[in-house]
Design a protein around this motif. Sequence first.
Motif, PDB file in Angstrom:
ATOM      1  N   LEU A 100    -101.021 130.398 -35.910  1.00 20.09           N
ATOM      2  CA  LEU A 100    -100.178 129.456 -36.638  1.00 20.09           C
ATOM      3  C   LEU A 100    -100.291 128.055 -36.056  1.00 20.09           C
ATOM      4  CD1 LEU A 100     -96.863 131.298 -37.467  1.00 20.09           C
ATOM      5  CD2 LEU A 100     -98.820 130.854 -38.902  1.00 20.09           C
ATOM      6  N   TYR A 101    -100.570 127.990 -34.771  1.00 24.90           N
ATOM      7  CA  TYR A 101    -100.744 126.672 -34.160  1.00 24.90           C
ATOM      8  C   TYR A 101    -102.082 126.050 -34.508  1.00 24.90           C
ATOM      9  CZ  TYR A 101     -96.649 125.856 -31.283  1.00 24.90           C
ATOM     10  OH  TYR A 101     -95.393 125.550 -30.876  1.00 24.90           O
ATOM     11  N   ARG A 140     -81.121 137.042 -21.887  1.00 26.51           N
ATOM     12  CA  ARG A 140     -80.202 136.439 -20.928  1.00 26.51           C
ATOM     13  C   ARG A 140     -80.949 135.529 -19.953  1.00 26.51           C
ATOM     14  NH1 ARG A 140     -79.729 137.850 -15.825  1.00 26.51           N
ATOM     15  NH2 ARG A 140     -80.646 139.909 -16.122  1.00 26.51           N
ATOM     16  N   SER A 143     -82.081 131.719 -20.724  1.00 27.04           N
ATOM     17  CA  SER A 143     -81.135 130.716 -21.193  1.00 27.04           C
ATOM     18  C   SER A 143     -80.568 130.020 -19.975  1.00 27.04           C
ATOM     19  CB  SER A 143     -80.045 131.354 -22.046  1.00 27.04           C
ATOM     20  OG  SER A 143     -79.377 132.322 -21.302  1.00 27.04           O
ATOM     21  N   LYS A 144     -79.812 128.991 -20.215  1.00 26.97           N
ATOM     22  CA  LYS A 144     -79.528 128.015 -19.168  1.00 26.97           C
ATOM     23  C   LYS A 144     -78.925 128.658 -17.921  1.00 26.97           C
ATOM     24  CE  LYS A 144     -77.802 123.694 -20.223  1.00 26.97           C
ATOM     25  NZ  LYS A 144     -76.615 123.082 -20.808  1.00 26.97           N
TER      26      LYS A 144
ATOM     27  N   ILE B 581     -95.174 121.648 -35.249  1.00 29.20           N
ATOM     28  CA  ILE B 581     -94.688 123.005 -35.029  1.00 29.20           C
ATOM     29  C   ILE B 581     -94.211 123.155 -33.591  1.00 29.20           C
ATOM     30  CG2 ILE B 581     -96.902 124.059 -34.475  1.00 29.20           C
ATOM     31  CD1 ILE B 581     -96.046 126.366 -36.245  1.00 29.20           C
ATOM     32  N   PHE B 582     -94.853 122.440 -32.665  1.00 32.77           N
ATOM     33  CA  PHE B 582     -94.378 122.495 -31.281  1.00 32.77           C
ATOM     34  C   PHE B 582     -92.992 121.871 -31.170  1.00 32.77           C
ATOM     35  CE2 PHE B 582     -93.945 120.534 -27.078  1.00 32.77           C
ATOM     36  CZ  PHE B 582     -94.035 121.672 -26.305  1.00 32.77           C
ATOM     37  N   SER B 585     -90.441 124.261 -32.559  1.00 30.90           N
ATOM     38  CA  SER B 585     -90.264 125.429 -31.680  1.00 30.90           C
ATOM     39  C   SER B 585     -89.467 125.021 -30.452  1.00 30.90           C
ATOM     40  CB  SER B 585     -91.602 125.995 -31.222  1.00 30.90           C
ATOM     41  OG  SER B 585     -92.542 125.942 -32.213  1.00 30.90           O
ATOM     42  N   HIS B 592     -81.702 128.001 -27.904  1.00 30.55           N
ATOM     43  CA  HIS B 592     -81.492 129.269 -27.223  1.00 30.55           C
ATOM     44  C   HIS B 592     -81.137 129.042 -25.756  1.00 30.55           C
ATOM     45  CE1 HIS B 592     -82.091 133.286 -25.777  1.00 30.55           C
ATOM     46  NE2 HIS B 592     -82.936 132.812 -24.881  1.00 30.55           N
ATOM     47  N   TRP B 593     -81.853 128.105 -25.130  1.00 30.41           N
ATOM     48  CA  TRP B 593     -81.635 127.809 -23.719  1.00 30.41           C
ATOM     49  C   TRP B 593     -80.201 127.347 -23.481  1.00 30.41           C
ATOM     50  CZ3 TRP B 593     -84.072 128.570 -19.285  1.00 30.41           C
ATOM     51  CH2 TRP B 593     -83.742 127.796 -18.184  1.00 30.41           C
ATOM     52  N   ASP B 594     -79.697 126.570 -24.421  1.00 27.43           N
ATOM     53  CA  ASP B 594     -78.318 126.097 -24.288  1.00 27.43           C
ATOM     54  C   ASP B 594     -77.297 127.174 -24.619  1.00 27.43           C
ATOM     55  OD1 ASP B 594     -79.181 123.676 -23.511  1.00 27.43           O
ATOM     56  OD2 ASP B 594     -79.026 122.728 -25.472  1.00 27.43           O
ATOM     57  N   LYS B 611     -72.060 143.742 -14.958  1.00 27.31           N
ATOM     58  CA  LYS B 611     -72.980 142.822 -15.660  1.00 27.31           C
ATOM     59  C   LYS B 611     -72.433 142.422 -17.027  1.00 27.31           C
ATOM     60  CE  LYS B 611     -76.819 145.023 -13.432  1.00 27.31           C
ATOM     61  NZ  LYS B 611     -77.965 145.882 -13.604  1.00 27.31           N
ATOM     62  N   SER B 613     -72.582 139.803 -18.841  1.00 30.37           N
ATOM     63  CA  SER B 613     -73.396 139.040 -19.794  1.00 30.37           C
ATOM     64  C   SER B 613     -74.773 139.656 -19.958  1.00 30.37           C
ATOM     65  CB  SER B 613     -73.518 137.596 -19.312  1.00 30.37           C
ATOM     66  OG  SER B 613     -73.986 137.600 -17.985  1.00 30.37           O
ATOM     67  N   LEU B 614     -74.921 140.877 -19.519  1.00 32.45           N
ATOM     68  CA  LEU B 614     -76.253 141.456 -19.638  1.00 32.45           C
ATOM     69  C   LEU B 614     -76.606 141.818 -21.072  1.00 32.45           C
ATOM     70  CD1 LEU B 614     -77.285 143.782 -16.729  1.00 32.45           C
ATOM     71  CD2 LEU B 614     -78.436 141.822 -17.689  1.00 32.45           C
ATOM     72  N   PRO B 616     -75.853 140.252 -24.240  1.00 36.47           N
ATOM     73  CA  PRO B 616     -75.241 139.256 -25.099  1.00 36.47           C
ATOM     74  C   PRO B 616     -75.513 139.583 -26.568  1.00 36.47           C
ATOM     75  CG  PRO B 616     -77.230 138.407 -24.097  1.00 36.47           C
ATOM     76  CD  PRO B 616     -77.101 139.818 -23.658  1.00 36.47           C
ATOM     77  N   TYR B 618     -76.398 138.725 -30.198  1.00 37.13           N
ATOM     78  CA  TYR B 618     -77.264 137.679 -30.710  1.00 37.13           C
ATOM     79  C   TYR B 618     -76.820 137.303 -32.115  1.00 37.13           C
ATOM     80  CZ  TYR B 618     -81.452 135.102 -29.820  1.00 37.13           C
ATOM     81  OH  TYR B 618     -82.327 134.101 -29.532  1.00 37.13           O
ATOM     82  N   ALA B 630     -91.603 130.759 -38.512  1.00 38.56           N
ATOM     83  CA  ALA B 630     -92.812 131.452 -38.967  1.00 38.56           C
ATOM     84  C   ALA B 630     -93.215 130.949 -40.352  1.00 38.56           C
ATOM     85  CB  ALA B 630     -92.579 132.951 -38.992  1.00 38.56           C
ATOM     86  N   GLY B 633     -94.883 127.641 -39.976  1.00 37.19           N
ATOM     87  CA  GLY B 633     -96.254 127.785 -39.515  1.00 37.19           C
ATOM     88  C   GLY B 633     -97.171 128.248 -40.628  1.00 37.19           C
TER      89      GLY B 633
END
Lengths: 219, 1094
Positions: A100-101, A140, A143-144, B581-582, B585, B592-594, B611, B613-614, B616, B618, B630, B633
């Motif tokens: 796709l890239y 998990r 993420s931050k 696309i980068f 993404s 997600h990271w936040d 645990k 938060s093991l 979580p 979604y 997708a 892309g």
Amino acid sequence: MDETEIRRLAVGHVLSILAVVFSLFVPPLLLDEFSILGTHLTWLCFCSVCVIAVNILLLVTFKPNPSTKRSSLSSKVNKLYRSCLYFFASCLLFHGIIVLYGAPLVESVGETFLFAVLLSSFTTSRSLCFLGPNFHAWVRVFSKDGAMSVWDHSLQITTICTVVGAWLGAFPIPLDWDRPWQVWPISCSLGASFGYIASLLLAPFWIYWNRKRLTYKRR
Amino acid sequence: MKRAPVLLFLAWLSIQFYSGIWLFMSGFLLMRIELSNQSLCSQPPHPELLSSLQQNAASCWFPQRFNKAVIVIIDALKYDFAKYDPANTNPKPYENKLEVIHQLIQSQPRHARLYPFRADPPTTTMQRIKGVTTGSLPTFVDVGSNFASYAIQEDNLIHQMVQNGKRVVFMGDDTWDGLFPKKFYKSYFFPSFNVKDLHTVDDGIMQHLYPTVDGGDWDIVIAHFLGVDHCGHKHGPDHPETAKKLTQMNDMISSLIEHLEDKTLLVVAGDHGMTDTGDHGGDSEKEVTAALFLYSKAPLFSKQLLEEPEAIPQVNLVPSLSLLLDVPIPYSNLGAVISDLFWWSEDENDISSLLTKTRAYQINAQQVSRYLSSYSQAAGDLPADKLRLLDDLFSSTMAEYKQLMSEWDRHALTETEMKDRLTHLVQKMQLYLNQARHVCMESWARFHPVCMIFGSFILLMSCILCYVVSEAGSTMNVSYKHLLGYPVFISLLLTVLLSLGTWMSFLNMDLVSLCAVFTIISQFSFLYIFRSKRYAQKRWWCRPTSLLFSGPLMVLFFRCCALFSDSFVVAEGKAAPYFLIFLLSLTVAKLHWDGKLTLPTFTPLGSESLKPSLTPAYKKDGSRLLMLLAALGLCIRLSSFFHNCREETPDCQPSPFLIPLFSVLDPELNNFSYICCVLCLGVIIYLIRKWLQHYGNLNSSSPLVLYVRWGFPLIALGISCFWAFSSGTEDSFAKLRELTHLALVACPRAIYVFAGMGLLLIFWKPLTVYLKKSQDSSVDNTVTTFGGAPGSQAELQHVIPQIYRKMQRTLKSRLQHGEEAGKKGAALEAYGLGSVYSATMVITLSLLTLVLIMLHSERMTPAFLLLLLEALVILQIHGHVSNLYWAPDDSNLFCVPWYAVIAWALAATQNFYSTGHQPVFPAIHWNSAFVGFQDGHTTNIIPALLVAANTFCSNILFSAGSCLLLLWPFLCESPTGRRKKGKKETREEETEDEDMPLMEMRLRENPDSFSVALLQLGTKYLFIQGVQLLSCVCAAMILRRHLMVWKVFAPKFLFEALGFTISSIFVVCGIALVLRVDCVVSDWFRSLLVHKNR
């Protein structure tokens, strides 16, 4: 956090770097006409195998995330089976993402797939060894505030650096320098490897310097 | 409520950009108009003067000296390469290699001579070939009748030779094939593209050169060797390979001379020089000094010549060759004859030799004067005062010539007197020709670094201004007067003063510099006022939403850097989607990271659960976002099938879909593609209707909705009819052909008119809201709308009605005497109010898309479908991400984040390529100028508009649709998110009201924030486009000596500049449309209020 853990991590990282170095210098002893540019596919296979082997070694010796449950043989087999499945799925997923890239769809499928395997062995196999085939744990960790040990942190850093390295590795491809390493997927796999090695080198230092800030929840 | 200042502000910013572009262009683009006039043997310039001379029936303008010529062009043959210094004992690889030239000059000084040959910039091969055949000074844009091919349209030496019955044989560089298609009697072309290949072309020429020369079936042989140039590019001149190549050239010349006859002229010339690194293209001394070597077996030069030959301008070869070979001088020639070559006569007499020379100069001067007068009639870029001076000089010279001739005929002069006066006359003519060339050169062939630097400076300042406004916009809504009014007023005042000064001729300024001064003053006064009044919050640049230090900035940075590399400009069609696309993404990964994608897990305090938060949970959005990525892309990957190719990528195959349907010969394929295209068209219209229906905008009976319901299918029908007619076979009955012709003209024109009407309608009545009044309604009624109370209309059951109850309450609060009765009696249901802004935008965009589809080749329709889908996917991703980050009533939702704007701009670039365009002139779809105008045009405006609309279709769609970036997050607002908030409220009534998402009505509730948000969005989009333009400008300026500047960077700059202009216009139009809808919505509410009061 204790510094022995960081030391263990550093040793693990040195082993992982040695795996890549090993894949560079040992094949010429076994094979005639081996070069990283000329017989790139062989190197890709070799490197992936080495990296996965070292990761398994790390899993056995260091036990980064020891599970509390006592596991039976059948659950171990089950885990192994699921790990293999995950790994194969991640290879396919990486392949799809790479296409796709903008990677060629039909020609050089083999190269693309082996590159996907390399990426998977840099990222997925490490995750599998450290976290096990546990999707929620993966979610998990990436993420931050999800990292709960130095191993999780090292996993974050290496994965991100590998992917970014692979992304940056595509930059020289359009240039008209006519160098042998500009051919798909050599520059990308080299970029990914450099990103992987650099992150392995830097991660222990980064964690050491930030050890005050990184306080993990006690298990 | 400030609407007009938003538009004015954006227009002001765009005008700054335009003035920067204009100033840069005036310094960078060397422009000139090509005349189509041709010299004819029978029409010499000033026939009365010529007829006074003795007229030889056999000769054309001038007695023939040679009947054959061999012209050897050695690419990049520098003067240093050709000159031979016997004293040099330690020569560099490129020195003292062309020994044969030296030997010939020493042994036969009357037969051979070597000159420095001064090329005019730009010193690229194609421009030089043009120069050395037309005798003119080719610039980058030779505005001629035909852009589509590189073929030379102007009168030129090759054309004249062919016209006058010479057999021209060519061998070598295949650039000539493009420049002179089908002109040559015989030709052997070899590919010139691969710079790394040193030998193919040269060896190919060697194979054919001697047999051809010996064969005698020719009058002119032209051989163009490329090895030396390629060697320079590959290794640089200071390399043993260059020595080898030059030695090879030396051998070639010496053996060629052995094959020549007596009445054959040999010309060995370099087209340009090279720098020490082997590059060329600019105007440095090393690049412009090529070598010219002339040789014939018959004596060519007089005895008394200067020892050290002076440099000869390259164009001078054209008239000299023309007159020596007795063909008319090409019409647009600006060169002067080489004086050494015209010192001959039949009786070897000094006077008659001098007369020959004078006559050559006189014909030359007349021809140049004729050209200058025709050119100044066609274009006004030559300075009038200088032209007048030239004219005076010319007429005085001609008068003197006439007088001298008559005196000589009357034998009133002694020989020495005659000699002196003739010499003087020749000097005067030389002066005239030189000056004429210089005047033209000054206006055509010189970069103006000052203009370029100031132009890019203005662009930089405009970008900074855009950035400042976009970041600090929220605090600016009170101060338009200060921030917009004062700078414009001050600068206008100063500009008027300056122009008065110019008018009264105190000052000497042209329009461009006046514009630039205006812009710079207004920019600085704006910044001064902005700073002094402290409109900005403290450290506004450190806010999390600002561009600095964020991930999207990295992508933008890479993207701009990529514009500095010719390979990346060539590969931009692949690089842009890679970045796009980068970027998206990255955004999703950051989300997600936040931790915005995982549901917060509540662990009871104090309990040390295992645990927590093991595992979580979604959110559903996570998988939906991945699906959207997708899909994006996939869209991008599919759209790459529609790419066109450019010359620089020889392996590339242009997309087969670019070929118009009537050229597809296979009838089955033809029919199949036709059906597919019509299906695509249908899918587009179906999707748009579905979307409108989903948001309830298709219920009303307003003219606009009727237009969408019935007009769109009608347009689609018209387009498919047009395609059917245009793809039909040619060989039908005569009557039918007439009918087809009529349909081909009528269908597109009807669609233009109909679409224009649609646009007017949108602007006039943009509301698509269906109002349902229920007299006896109570609070219960609002609930039953879900169940389907208006069940009589079957389609309404699928409609999600958007009930705007808040409006009701604001109504009541304004009514001071808000009785309870009024509250119960006035339950209104408005369908489609939540998406009233975006519905109008979507309708406009789809209308534009339909028209643009018609301008393209039929089989590009799927590309447009993909374009729309891609835009939809990007908007959906943006909407989801925004809603995950911020609550629907958060003020941050009014600020479109940078990543979305950058992604939007990248998508615009990517779709420029995937609609089959490339930023080079031969890739423009010229056919689109004739859609609806089969018989050609009378003016230039309509075809220019049509071609521009075709070329920049993606810029038009994406910039007009940029407002959707602001509107879409409100559309994606989900009822579930609201419900959670509603639960917190205790009162039941509130909950019911809040149940319905307000969607775009949030915008209406904060009119001030709304207009500021639009301003911010507009400036952000302008900023992104402006930064891209700025990097193109800088690339063109810094790399103006680059080999590829005229092939890659300059066209890219032109396309980018034009694209920017069009984008900015359509951004302003899009925002104007949204503001217009806002106006109408306000009126609508007011009328409701009045209605209620009664």
